[in-house]
Design a protein around this motif. Structure first.
Motif, PDB file in Angstrom:
ATOM      1  N   LEU A   1      11.786   7.707 -12.189  1.00  0.00           N
ATOM      2  CA  LEU A   1      10.414   7.238 -12.396  1.00  0.00           C
ATOM      3  C   LEU A   1       9.641   8.213 -13.284  1.00  0.00           C
ATOM      4  CD1 LEU A   1       8.128   5.250 -11.820  1.00  0.00           C
ATOM      5  CD2 LEU A   1       7.619   6.530  -9.729  1.00  0.00           C
ATOM      6  N   ILE A   2       9.776   9.497 -13.027  1.00  0.00           N
ATOM      7  CA  ILE A   2       9.099  10.500 -13.844  1.00  0.00           C
ATOM      8  C   ILE A   2       9.613  10.465 -15.277  1.00  0.00           C
ATOM      9  CG2 ILE A   2       8.843  12.988 -14.209  1.00  0.00           C
ATOM     10  CD1 ILE A   2       8.765  13.286 -11.145  1.00  0.00           C
ATOM     11  N   ALA A   3      10.931  10.331 -15.437  1.00  0.00           N
ATOM     12  CA  ALA A   3      11.509  10.263 -16.777  1.00  0.00           C
ATOM     13  C   ALA A   3      11.008   9.035 -17.531  1.00  0.00           C
ATOM     14  CB  ALA A   3      13.030  10.238 -16.687  1.00  0.00           C
ATOM     15  N   ALA A   4      10.844   7.921 -16.817  1.00  0.00           N
ATOM     16  CA  ALA A   4      10.354   6.700 -17.449  1.00  0.00           C
ATOM     17  C   ALA A   4       8.923   6.875 -17.949  1.00  0.00           C
ATOM     18  CB  ALA A   4      10.425   5.538 -16.460  1.00  0.00           C
ATOM     19  N   VAL A   5       8.072   7.472 -17.127  1.00  0.00           N
ATOM     20  CA  VAL A   5       6.681   7.689 -17.529  1.00  0.00           C
ATOM     21  C   VAL A   5       6.610   8.656 -18.704  1.00  0.00           C
ATOM     22  CG1 VAL A   5       4.438   8.591 -16.790  1.00  0.00           C
ATOM     23  CG2 VAL A   5       5.771   7.141 -15.239  1.00  0.00           C
ATOM     24  N   GLU A   6       7.428   9.694 -18.671  1.00  0.00           N
ATOM     25  CA  GLU A   6       7.449  10.645 -19.790  1.00  0.00           C
ATOM     26  C   GLU A   6       7.859   9.963 -21.089  1.00  0.00           C
ATOM     27  OE1 GLU A   6      10.071  13.703 -18.388  1.00  0.00           O
ATOM     28  OE2 GLU A   6       8.412  14.936 -17.617  1.00  0.00           O
ATOM     29  N   ALA A   7       8.879   9.103 -21.010  1.00  0.00           N
ATOM     30  CA  ALA A   7       9.329   8.388 -22.204  1.00  0.00           C
ATOM     31  C   ALA A   7       8.233   7.470 -22.742  1.00  0.00           C
ATOM     32  CB  ALA A   7      10.590   7.581 -21.893  1.00  0.00           C
ATOM     33  N   LEU A   8       7.614   6.705 -21.862  1.00  0.00           N
ATOM     34  CA  LEU A   8       6.572   5.774 -22.287  1.00  0.00           C
ATOM     35  C   LEU A   8       5.344   6.502 -22.823  1.00  0.00           C
ATOM     36  CD1 LEU A   8       6.742   3.052 -19.491  1.00  0.00           C
ATOM     37  CD2 LEU A   8       7.592   2.908 -21.820  1.00  0.00           C
ATOM     38  N   SER A   9       5.077   7.696 -22.301  1.00  0.00           N
ATOM     39  CA  SER A   9       3.927   8.463 -22.805  1.00  0.00           C
ATOM     40  C   SER A   9       4.113   8.837 -24.267  1.00  0.00           C
ATOM     41  CB  SER A   9       3.722   9.736 -21.967  1.00  0.00           C
ATOM     42  OG  SER A   9       4.768  10.674 -22.196  1.00  0.00           O
ATOM     43  N   ASN A  10       5.362   8.858 -24.716  1.00  0.00           N
ATOM     44  CA  ASN A  10       5.686   9.121 -26.124  1.00  0.00           C
ATOM     45  C   ASN A  10       6.071   7.842 -26.863  1.00  0.00           C
ATOM     46  OD1 ASN A  10       5.451  12.080 -26.201  1.00  0.00           O
ATOM     47  ND2 ASN A  10       7.158  12.040 -24.760  1.00  0.00           N
ATOM     48  N   HIS A  11       5.739   6.704 -26.251  1.00  0.00           N
ATOM     49  CA  HIS A  11       6.025   5.377 -26.820  1.00  0.00           C
ATOM     50  C   HIS A  11       7.510   5.190 -27.099  1.00  0.00           C
ATOM     51  CE1 HIS A  11       1.763   4.527 -27.045  1.00  0.00           C
ATOM     52  NE2 HIS A  11       1.585   5.702 -27.606  1.00  0.00           N
TER      53      HIS A  11
ATOM     54  N   ASP B   1       0.816  -1.212   0.000  1.00  0.00           N
ATOM     55  CA  ASP B   1       0.000   0.000   0.000  1.00  0.00           C
ATOM     56  C   ASP B   1       0.852   1.267   0.000  1.00  0.00           C
ATOM     57  OD1 ASP B   1      -2.213  -1.612   0.050  1.00  0.00           O
ATOM     58  OD2 ASP B   1      -2.597  -1.386   2.194  1.00  0.00           O
ATOM     59  N   LEU B   2       1.931   1.267   0.787  1.00  0.00           N
ATOM     60  CA  LEU B   2       2.763   2.460   0.880  1.00  0.00           C
ATOM     61  C   LEU B   2       3.461   2.764  -0.446  1.00  0.00           C
ATOM     62  CD1 LEU B   2       4.404   2.138   4.422  1.00  0.00           C
ATOM     63  CD2 LEU B   2       2.671   3.778   3.680  1.00  0.00           C
ATOM     64  N   MET B   3       3.876   1.723  -1.155  1.00  0.00           N
ATOM     65  CA  MET B   3       4.524   1.930  -2.451  1.00  0.00           C
ATOM     66  C   MET B   3       3.527   2.529  -3.450  1.00  0.00           C
ATOM     67  SD  MET B   3       7.246   1.809  -4.288  1.00  0.00           S
ATOM     68  CE  MET B   3       8.357   0.833  -3.256  1.00  0.00           C
ATOM     69  N   ARG B   4       2.325   1.984  -3.485  1.00  0.00           N
ATOM     70  CA  ARG B   4       1.305   2.529  -4.399  1.00  0.00           C
ATOM     71  C   ARG B   4       0.990   3.977  -4.059  1.00  0.00           C
ATOM     72  NH1 ARG B   4      -1.665  -1.683  -2.917  1.00  0.00           N
ATOM     73  NH2 ARG B   4      -3.364  -0.310  -2.262  1.00  0.00           N
ATOM     74  N   LEU B   5       0.856   4.254  -2.765  1.00  0.00           N
ATOM     75  CA  LEU B   5       0.556   5.618  -2.333  1.00  0.00           C
ATOM     76  C   LEU B   5       1.677   6.566  -2.739  1.00  0.00           C
ATOM     77  CD1 LEU B   5      -1.182   7.645  -0.769  1.00  0.00           C
ATOM     78  CD2 LEU B   5       0.013   6.935   1.321  1.00  0.00           C
ATOM     79  N   GLY B   6       2.918   6.143  -2.542  1.00  0.00           N
ATOM     80  CA  GLY B   6       4.046   6.998  -2.901  1.00  0.00           C
ATOM     81  C   GLY B   6       4.084   7.302  -4.389  1.00  0.00           C
ATOM     82  N   ILE B   7       3.847   6.282  -5.213  1.00  0.00           N
ATOM     83  CA  ILE B   7       3.838   6.493  -6.668  1.00  0.00           C
ATOM     84  C   ILE B   7       2.683   7.404  -7.064  1.00  0.00           C
ATOM     85  CG2 ILE B   7       3.533   5.359  -8.907  1.00  0.00           C
ATOM     86  CD1 ILE B   7       4.963   2.922  -7.729  1.00  0.00           C
ATOM     87  N   ARG B   8       1.522   7.166  -6.446  1.00  0.00           N
ATOM     88  CA  ARG B   8       0.360   8.016  -6.754  1.00  0.00           C
ATOM     89  C   ARG B   8       0.642   9.477  -6.424  1.00  0.00           C
ATOM     90  NH1 ARG B   8      -5.190   8.648  -6.939  1.00  0.00           N
ATOM     91  NH2 ARG B   8      -5.681   6.440  -7.128  1.00  0.00           N
ATOM     92  N   GLU B   9       1.178   9.727  -5.234  1.00  0.00           N
ATOM     93  CA  GLU B   9       1.427  11.105  -4.824  1.00  0.00           C
ATOM     94  C   GLU B   9       2.465  11.778  -5.716  1.00  0.00           C
ATOM     95  OE1 GLU B   9       2.365  11.180  -0.682  1.00  0.00           O
ATOM     96  OE2 GLU B   9       0.275  10.980  -0.068  1.00  0.00           O
TER      97      GLU B   9
END
Length: 217
Positions: A112-122, A12-20
């Motif tokens: 983590l943010i860089a990874a999501v940004e990259a994947l958002s552009n496939h 739960d704490l990991m999910r919460l941290g990623i969500r925040e």
């Protein structure tokens, strides 16, 4: 349209941290959360998020198997794997599963943010700790890893599911109920798995599952 992200982790704490962390980014939205791989696949089918973040070690269905199902059904949904482990074998399995992102849980929030940004552009994003494996393209084989063992250990997706359930302590009846198959079919799968892996007891099966990151130690 916001970037819709599903986060799956049994902590739960990991999910919460990623969500925040991700929710602070403009235009990013956590559309759902899941506590195991099976729930992650079901919610992906229902909501069709742009990106699914999967922990490797989750009950019921681990992150690698969940990634395979998601990528097979939803080619436009990108998958980001997160894990404390970054072994050569795991990274190869991540690539083979079709996930184009991998971040180690000990990496910085920036990664983590860089990874999501990259994947958002496939585009792909793999942690720097995985660079040797990515550049070497299965470096282990060239270093004399036991190819025979890897070939022998090739299980079907259904067999991987059953290995995880058995290693989690479920009986053949419980496996059958979980997968909507008969007890006889579950027993047949179990016998085939033990033969393929040359295992002779559930204890050995559990050791195999832990060693291959199918379940947690």
């Amino acid at each position: 349209m916001p970037l819709r992200i599903l986060v799956a982790d049994d902590h739960d704490l990991m999910r919460l941290g990623i969500r925040e962390l991700l929710s602070t980014r403009e235009g990013w939205e956590i559309c759902a959360e899941a506590r195991d791989g099976r729930e992650a696949v079901a919610k992906t089918e229902e909501l069709k998020p742009d990106i699914v973040i999967l922990d490797v070690n989750m009950p019921e269905l681990n992150g690698i198997e969940a990634a395979k199902r998601i990528r097979k059904k939803f080619a436009s949904t990108e998958v980001l794997i997160i894990s404390f482990d970054y072994s050569d074998r795991l990274i190869r399995e991540i690539i083979e599963a079709g996930a184009r992102g991998f971040v180690v849980k000990g990496d910085s929030e920036r990664d983590l943010i860089a990874a999501v940004e990259a994947l958002s552009n496939h585009k792909s994003f793999f942690t720097s700790r995985a660079s040797d494996v990515i550049l070497g393209r299965v470096r282990g084989y060239s270093q004399g890893e036991d190819i025979k063992e890897l070939g022998r250990n090739r299980l079907t997706p259904r067999e991987h599911e059953i290995v995880q359930l058995l290693a989690e302590g479920k009986s053949s009846k419980e496996v059958g109920e979980s997968l909507s198959i008969s007890v006889k079919t579950a027993d047949t799968h179990r016998a085939n798995i033990m033969r393929k892996l040359d295992l002779h007891s559930i204890t050995e099966l559990v050791r195999y599952a832990v060693r291959n990151q199918i379940v947690k130690a």
